[in-house]
Design a protein around this motif. Structure first.
Motif, short mmCIF file in Angstrom:
data_model
loop_
_atom_site.label_atom_id
_atom_site.label_comp_id
_atom_site.label_asym_id
_atom_site.label_seq_id
_atom_site.Cartn_x
_atom_site.Cartn_y
_atom_site.Cartn_z
N UNK A 78 36.21 78.57 85.47
CA UNK A 78 36.00 79.89 84.87
C UNK A 78 35.99 79.81 83.35
N UNK A 79 36.80 78.91 82.79
CA UNK A 79 36.80 78.70 81.35
C UNK A 79 35.46 78.12 80.91
N UNK A 83 33.05 79.87 78.29
CA UNK A 83 32.60 79.19 77.07
C UNK A 83 31.08 79.18 76.97
N UNK A 84 30.41 78.96 78.10
CA UNK A 84 28.94 78.98 78.11
C UNK A 84 28.41 80.37 77.76
N UNK A 85 29.11 81.39 78.23
CA UNK A 85 28.71 82.77 77.91
C UNK A 85 28.83 83.03 76.41
N UNK A 86 29.94 82.61 75.82
CA UNK A 86 30.12 82.78 74.37
C UNK A 86 29.04 82.02 73.59
N UNK A 87 28.75 80.80 74.04
CA UNK A 87 27.72 80.01 73.35
C UNK A 87 26.36 80.68 73.43
N UNK A 88 26.04 81.20 74.60
CA UNK A 88 24.73 81.84 74.80
C UNK A 88 24.59 83.12 73.98
N UNK A 89 25.73 83.73 73.62
CA UNK A 89 25.72 84.98 72.86
C UNK A 89 26.38 84.81 71.49
N UNK A 90 26.27 83.61 70.94
CA UNK A 90 26.99 83.28 69.70
C UNK A 90 26.66 84.21 68.54
N UNK A 91 25.45 84.77 68.51
CA UNK A 91 25.08 85.64 67.40
C UNK A 91 25.44 87.10 67.62
N UNK A 92 26.05 87.43 68.76
CA UNK A 92 26.33 88.83 69.07
C UNK A 92 27.43 89.39 68.17
#
Length: 199
Positions: A78-79, A83-92
């Motif tokens: 789940x971590x 982490x992949x979600x944060x990376x994919x939305x890094x500019x949000x």
């Protein structure tokens, strides 16, 4: 209270001994992770625990960073997803910045991530103070943020590959318990995982 409770009622007290100080153990772990990340966090000035749950513990470091530590080995994937979600939305502008994600277990015997600290109170803190119009406005704003996040295209999650990887890792740890015939049978079964789990 029992209606029959009176001066003659026997009261039993149980004394428990503290065998482990879990708060102290979590703080010790957090400090060791923080020291291993001094290149990012700087000198370890202030660190305190914000929350401790069944799956993770959350700490604030130097009032600028959030250290999130996975406390359950079964939840480590789940971590990885997070982490992949944060990376994919890094500019949000609606998500904290992910500074570091470390699944290597070199700095500590657990997976952890270091995030930007967003100051403020949670929606839960403000919700009961709002009137219905303010709540409706907030919900609309949250829906707009979620629509932007869900508009992102992510690679499909390969559940079959995940299961195969976990079973193979467990097999490698325990293969000494199997005879050669059983090992050959298990290894042959891995070839069929993709087809069977896709059905």
């Amino acid at each position: 209270v029992d209606p029959g409770f009176c001066e003659e009622t026997k009261v039993v007290f149980q004394v428990f001994a503290v065998t482990r100080n879990l708060v102290e153990e979590r703080m010790k772990l957090a400090k060791s992770i923080a020291r291993a990340n001094e290149d990012l966090l700087g000198d370890l000035g202030q660190i305190y625990e914000i929350n401790a749950g069944y799956n993770n513990s959350i700490f604030c470091v130097n009032d600028r960073y959030i250290l999130k530590v996975c406390g359950d080995e079964q939840k480590e994937e789940l971590f990885d997803v997070e982490a992949n979600f944060y990376r994919a939305n890094q500019g949000s502008e609606n998500l904290p910045f992910l500074y570091r994600y470390d699944p290597s277990k070199k700095a500590a015997p657990c997976v952890y991530e270091i995030l930007e600290r967003i100051k403020g109170k949670s929606v839960y803190y403000h919700w009961y103070k709002m009137d219905e119009t303010q709540r409706e406005t907030l919900i609309r704003e949250l829906v707009e943020v979620l629509k932007k996040l869900h508009a992102q295209k992510y690679p499909a999650y390969d559940w079959g590959a995940y299961v195969k990887e976990r079973v193979l890792a467990d097999f490698q740890k325990t293969q000494d318990l199997f005879c050669q015939e059983e090992k050959d049978l298990l290894l042959a079964s891995f070839e069929k995982y993709g087809r069977i789990l896709a059905e």
